[in-house]
Design a protein around this motif. Sequence first.
Motif, PDB file in Angstrom:
ATOM      1  N   UNK A   1       0.836  -1.194   0.000  1.00 11.33           N
ATOM      2  CA  UNK A   1       0.000   0.000   0.000  1.00 11.33           C
ATOM      3  C   UNK A   1       0.875   1.249   0.000  1.00 11.33           C
ATOM      4  N   UNK A   2       1.847   1.276  -0.899  1.00 14.34           N
ATOM      5  CA  UNK A   2       2.732   2.428  -0.991  1.00 14.34           C
ATOM      6  C   UNK A   2       4.146   2.097  -0.573  1.00 14.34           C
TER       7      UNK A   2
ATOM      8  N   UNK B   1       0.334  -3.543   4.321  1.00 17.28           N
ATOM      9  CA  UNK B   1      -0.181  -2.204   4.609  1.00 17.28           C
ATOM     10  C   UNK B   1       0.104  -1.886   6.074  1.00 17.28           C
ATOM     11  N   UNK B   2      -0.227  -0.682   6.475  1.00 18.39           N
ATOM     12  CA  UNK B   2      -0.117  -0.315   7.876  1.00 18.39           C
ATOM     13  C   UNK B   2      -1.527  -0.293   8.457  1.00 18.39           C
TER      14      UNK B   2
ATOM     15  N   UNK C   1      -1.577  -8.221   5.088  1.00 14.65           N
ATOM     16  CA  UNK C   1      -0.721  -8.246   6.265  1.00 14.65           C
ATOM     17  C   UNK C   1      -0.532  -6.814   6.745  1.00 14.65           C
ATOM     18  N   UNK C   2      -0.738  -6.627   8.025  1.00 11.50           N
ATOM     19  CA  UNK C   2      -0.529  -5.316   8.632  1.00 11.50           C
ATOM     20  C   UNK C   2       0.854  -5.269   9.266  1.00 11.50           C
TER      21      UNK C   2
ATOM     22  N   UNK D   1       4.701  -7.635  12.272  1.00 15.82           N
ATOM     23  CA  UNK D   1       3.669  -7.929  11.279  1.00 15.82           C
ATOM     24  C   UNK D   1       2.683  -8.913  11.885  1.00 15.82           C
ATOM     25  N   UNK D   2       1.451  -8.867  11.400  1.00 18.78           N
ATOM     26  CA  UNK D   2       0.419  -9.743  11.963  1.00 18.78           C
ATOM     27  C   UNK D   2       0.280 -11.038  11.139  1.00 18.78           C
ATOM     28  N   UNK D   3       1.432 -11.644  10.851  1.00 24.60           N
ATOM     29  CA  UNK D   3       1.444 -12.884  10.082  1.00 24.60           C
ATOM     30  C   UNK D   3       2.633 -13.722  10.526  1.00 24.60           C
ATOM     31  N   UNK D   4       2.406 -15.019  10.701  1.00 24.04           N
ATOM     32  CA  UNK D   4       3.468 -15.948  11.076  1.00 24.04           C
ATOM     33  C   UNK D   4       4.133 -16.467   9.805  1.00 24.04           C
TER      34      UNK D   4
END
Length: 182
Positions: A21-22, A138-139, A157-158, A164-167
């Motif tokens: 996202x940028x 993204x944030x 994924x944030x 990050x909110x992903x394993x």
Amino acid sequence: MIAEQKHTRIELPQMLLIAGNGRNVGKTYFACRAINTLAKQTEVTGLKISAHFHSYNKKDVLIYDDNFVILSESQISGKDSSLMLQAGAQAVFFIMAPPEYLPKAFSAIKKYLNTAAIVCESGGLHTIIQPGLFFFITTPGAEIKKPEHLNFKPIIINNDGESIDFDIDRIRFNNNKFTLAS
């Protein structure tokens, strides 16, 4: 009136594709973590694609075309493509191609991409490739600047700048194909 031509995307199950996202949302950070984890079990090729031309060392040119340039990364530096190499990728290629020439550039690099795992950071490749896994970084709470990415159903994924909110250990590469473990 000419009917709009629909392009069939090329299936590439051995590709893990990362868009974002940028700028500065953590795309390269995620790519390097994925490469580092995967390189412990399989050969990994890194691929960085930019719609903009950057300065480059002519000795790194693999393919030169009037409309695009493909580099084979060999330098140790702070550039994203070099960071992929430092993370454990056996080879890293950097494509600089405006969107209208991306299909031609990708066609040119395909012969250098074997069946090994490919970790690719690109904001536009999803329009021509159907990857094994597609991530969108993204944030938290940010407005989506390019909502067309979401039409391709990425895994969102944030990245809050600290985590990050992903394993990353959920990513699997077996039989030349990316999947996610539960």
